[in-house]
Design a protein around this motif. Structure first.
Motif, PDB file in Angstrom:
ATOM      1  N   ILE A  34       0.873  -1.185   0.000  1.00 60.28           N
ATOM      2  CA  ILE A  34       0.000   0.000   0.000  1.00 60.28           C
ATOM      3  C   ILE A  34       0.907   1.230   0.000  1.00 60.28           C
ATOM      4  O   ILE A  34       1.626   1.484   0.971  1.00 60.28           O
ATOM      5  CB  ILE A  34      -0.958   0.010   1.203  1.00 60.28           C
ATOM      6  CG1 ILE A  34      -1.852  -1.242   1.170  1.00 60.28           C
ATOM      7  CG2 ILE A  34      -1.808   1.276   1.184  1.00 60.28           C
ATOM      8  CD1 ILE A  34      -2.777  -1.358   2.370  1.00 60.28           C
ATOM      9  N   SER A  35       0.886   1.960  -1.088  1.00 55.79           N
ATOM     10  CA  SER A  35       1.722   3.145  -1.246  1.00 55.79           C
ATOM     11  C   SER A  35       0.913   4.396  -0.906  1.00 55.79           C
ATOM     12  O   SER A  35      -0.320   4.348  -0.855  1.00 55.79           O
ATOM     13  CB  SER A  35       2.243   3.229  -2.681  1.00 55.79           C
ATOM     14  OG  SER A  35       2.975   2.059  -3.018  1.00 55.79           O
ATOM     15  N   PRO A  36       1.591   5.519  -0.682  1.00 56.60           N
ATOM     16  CA  PRO A  36       0.856   6.752  -0.371  1.00 56.60           C
ATOM     17  C   PRO A  36      -0.140   7.114  -1.476  1.00 56.60           C
ATOM     18  O   PRO A  36       0.111   6.870  -2.657  1.00 56.60           O
ATOM     19  CB  PRO A  36       1.967   7.803  -0.266  1.00 56.60           C
ATOM     20  CG  PRO A  36       3.189   7.025   0.097  1.00 56.60           C
ATOM     21  CD  PRO A  36       3.056   5.713  -0.608  1.00 56.60           C
ATOM     22  N   ALA A  37      -1.267   7.660  -1.084  1.00 58.20           N
ATOM     23  CA  ALA A  37      -2.271   8.102  -2.059  1.00 58.20           C
ATOM     24  C   ALA A  37      -1.625   9.072  -3.049  1.00 58.20           C
ATOM     25  O   ALA A  37      -0.821   9.923  -2.667  1.00 58.20           O
ATOM     26  CB  ALA A  37      -3.441   8.768  -1.355  1.00 58.20           C
ATOM     27  N   GLY A  38      -1.974   8.926  -4.309  1.00 53.84           N
ATOM     28  CA  GLY A  38      -1.408   9.779  -5.342  1.00 53.84           C
ATOM     29  C   GLY A  38      -0.179   9.206  -6.003  1.00 53.84           C
ATOM     30  O   GLY A  38       0.345   9.785  -6.965  1.00 53.84           O
TER      31      GLY A  38
END
Length: 427
Positions: free
Chosen positions: A408-412
């Motif tokens: 799960i990577s940072p939003a955007g």
């Protein structure tokens, strides 16, 4: 002509090319029990280490075909075309594909197998439908193929029996990962089944047998060459298996997802791959029909119902629910950028959807629903997986396999979705 097995082993050990006569002799005599297991083990390891030339692979494949019968499908009344997948996670494509191609006017004579390890087997999936019969006589096989246009069943013992012995031996001698032997194994059975044409779905990625694209390409080209050399029009699609295919990974839940596709729904990647393979199959069969239109018409669903009822089962059968379920939730918020197909496949296996040995039984209800896929944003605590099993003591091992399955990577975060079909290789 007679040979000594030790001389053939020595020749391949010393990187010499085996003659046609040597190959024919050793395959025939091993199948008959006249070449010892330890001798064939040594030869397989020499082949694994030193490879084979295209001529050797072709002759080895022919010898395996000649070890048994070759089916005659000339009386079916439709062009015959089959599909084979090298195996993956969530790969239920054969189920909607066979029905769809049959609805388009071809005949699909699919002889399938059961799963071993993290990759599911088509027969295991269909056997989750109560009453479905995988064992058909040759007369029953031909009758359903002529009447319905599609049949999925187990291969008879007299179809390439050399492959059955060699497959088991490769499994226990660490010689499975041999492209010549993989190609010969797959193609000997498909050529022996008598189909006019064949489309290969060669998986590549974390959840596939071939992890690297160059390996998958080599295997695909080898099999396409073998098919063409033996009179079977053959095409291969390289397809992505870094992420599970669709949302369902298991047996009954994969059948449910396949039926959703036939009903006009289903996950986009499953629909896309089904249509891509169908187009290649119909092209090889010489049928100018748009499978997307046939799928939308409901005709493929009609073929599916006939195919299932023709093998003794009720197509309206309702699968029993699993006794226990468990949700795995996101520990952080952001964009899902990776979902490891191998980890999901092994976890489903741990839950009871797969087997470690061929004699083991699988649980029809066991498996995993992927509730999100890469490219989707999630919140903290949002469910990612639903684990299903009839034996809840399996949850611990299954959960350990999923510990690092998702990123799960940072939003955007920039995200590019991997294409479902990576390449097409034609003869």
């Amino acid at each position: 002509m007679s040979f000594a097995a030790v001389d053939i082993i020595r020749a391949k050990r010393d990187r010499k090319e085996l003659s046609d006569a040597q190959i024919e002799w050793v395959v025939a005599h091993y199948t008959a029990g006249a070449v010892a297991e330890e001798q064939m083990s040594a030869l397989l390891m020499a082949i694994y280490l030193n490879g084979m030339t295209p001529r050797e692979i072709s002759r080895w494949t022919s010898a395996m075909i000649d070890s048994g019968v070759r089916l005659d499908l000339s009386g079916v009344g439709r062009p015959t075309v089959d599909k084979h997948s090298t195996g993956g996670v969530g790969d239920k494509i054969s189920l909607p594909l066979a029905a769809l191609v049959a609805a388009c006017g071809a005949a699909v004579p699919q002889l399938s197998g059961r799963g071993l390890g993290h990759t599911g087997g088509t027969l295991d999936k269909l056997e989750s439908i109560r009453g479905w019969n995988p064992m058909l006589t040759p007369a029953e096989f031909i009758n359903q193929l002529s009447r319905v246009g599609a049949v999925i069943c187990a291969a008879s013992a007299d179809l390439a029996p050399a492959d059955k012995k060699l497959y088991a031996l490769r499994d226990v001698t660490s010689t499975v990962e041999s492209i010549p032997m993989i190609a010969a194994s797959i193609m000997s059975k498909k050529i022996a089944e008598g189909t006019d044409a064949l489309v290969l779905d060669v998986k590549v990625g974390a959840g596939a047998f071939m992890k690297r694209r160059d390996q998958a390409t080599e295997l695909a080209k080898t099999m396409v060459t073998l098919g063409s050399a033996h009179g079977v029009r053959t095409t291969a699609l390289l397809t992505d298996m870094s992420t599970p295919l669709g949302c369902a990974v298991g047996n009954a839940i994969e059948v449910t997802e396949a039926v959703e596709v036939l009903a006009g729904g289903g996950p986009p990647d499953v629909v896309e791959l089904t249509l891509s393979l169908a187009r290649e199959m119909l092209s090889l069969a010489g049928i100018d029909t748009d499978p997307a239109e046939v799928l939308a018409s409901g005709a493929a669903m009609d073929s599916w119902r006939q195919m299932i009822s023709g093998q003794g089962a009720d197509p309206d059968f309702v699968f029993p629910a699993p006794r226990e379920t468990h949700l795995v939730c996101a520990e952080s918020a952001g964009l899902v950028t990776r979902m490891d197909a191998l980890a999901v496949g092994v976890s489903a296996w741990r839950l009871g959807a797969g087997r470690a040995r061929k004699e083991e039984r699988v649980q029809a209800a066991a498996g995993i629903m992927c509730l999100v896929k890469p490219g989707v944003e999630v919140a903290v605590g949002q469910p990612i997986f639903e684990l299903r099993t009839d034996t809840p003591e399996r949850f611990a091992d299954a959960l350990s396999e999923l510990a690092d399955a998702v990123t799960i990577s940072p939003a955007g975060t920039a995200f590019t979705r991997t294409p479902v079909v990576l390449d097409t290789i034609r003869g």
